[in-house]
Design a protein around this motif. Sequence first.
Motif, short mmCIF file in Angstrom:
data_model
loop_
_atom_site.label_atom_id
_atom_site.label_comp_id
_atom_site.label_asym_id
_atom_site.label_seq_id
_atom_site.Cartn_x
_atom_site.Cartn_y
_atom_site.Cartn_z
N ALA A 12 0.82 -1.21 0.00
CA ALA A 12 0.00 0.00 0.00
C ALA A 12 0.86 1.27 0.00
O ALA A 12 0.45 2.30 -0.55
CB ALA A 12 -0.95 0.00 1.19
N GLU A 22 -5.93 6.94 4.98
CA GLU A 22 -5.86 6.36 3.63
C GLU A 22 -5.24 4.97 3.68
O GLU A 22 -5.69 4.05 3.00
CB GLU A 22 -5.03 7.24 2.71
CG GLU A 22 -5.60 8.62 2.45
CD GLU A 22 -4.61 9.51 1.72
OE1 GLU A 22 -5.01 10.07 0.68
OE2 GLU A 22 -3.47 9.64 2.19
N LEU A 23 -4.22 4.82 4.51
CA LEU A 23 -3.56 3.54 4.65
C LEU A 23 -4.50 2.50 5.26
O LEU A 23 -4.55 1.36 4.82
CB LEU A 23 -2.30 3.70 5.50
CG LEU A 23 -1.36 2.52 5.60
CD1 LEU A 23 -0.93 2.03 4.22
CD2 LEU A 23 -0.14 2.89 6.43
N ALA A 26 -6.76 1.30 2.67
CA ALA A 26 -6.05 0.53 1.65
C ALA A 26 -5.75 -0.90 2.11
O ALA A 26 -5.46 -1.76 1.29
CB ALA A 26 -4.75 1.22 1.27
N VAL A 27 -5.83 -1.14 3.43
CA VAL A 27 -5.56 -2.47 3.98
C VAL A 27 -6.84 -2.96 4.67
O VAL A 27 -7.00 -2.81 5.89
CB VAL A 27 -4.37 -2.44 4.97
CG1 VAL A 27 -4.05 -3.84 5.48
CG2 VAL A 27 -3.15 -1.81 4.33
#
Length: 93
Positions: A12, A22-23, A26-27
């Motif tokens: 990511a 955001e991270l 993304a996961v």
Amino acid sequence: MGGKWKGLILFALGEGPVRFGELRRAVPGISERMLILQLREMESSGLVHREVYHQVPPKVEYSLTEFGRSLNSAMAPLGAWGEEHMERIEALP
């Protein structure tokens, strides 16, 4: 570099600096606590850089170090293999 989440976090972060929220998006499936713990471990091992911007509201970005980018490059073929064999992997008991 073990565990369920570090490879996904590494992937990511491969596109460039990412903020914490955001991270986390993304996961998928990772809890906030687990993401914080994994990022701290990756930062202490020199894979991830944490940049704090002193502004209001506070802003923190995570990015890969040169060491982290080299690991990401090394893991790319493994990720491609996993995607190619996803059905078989998911069918395992």
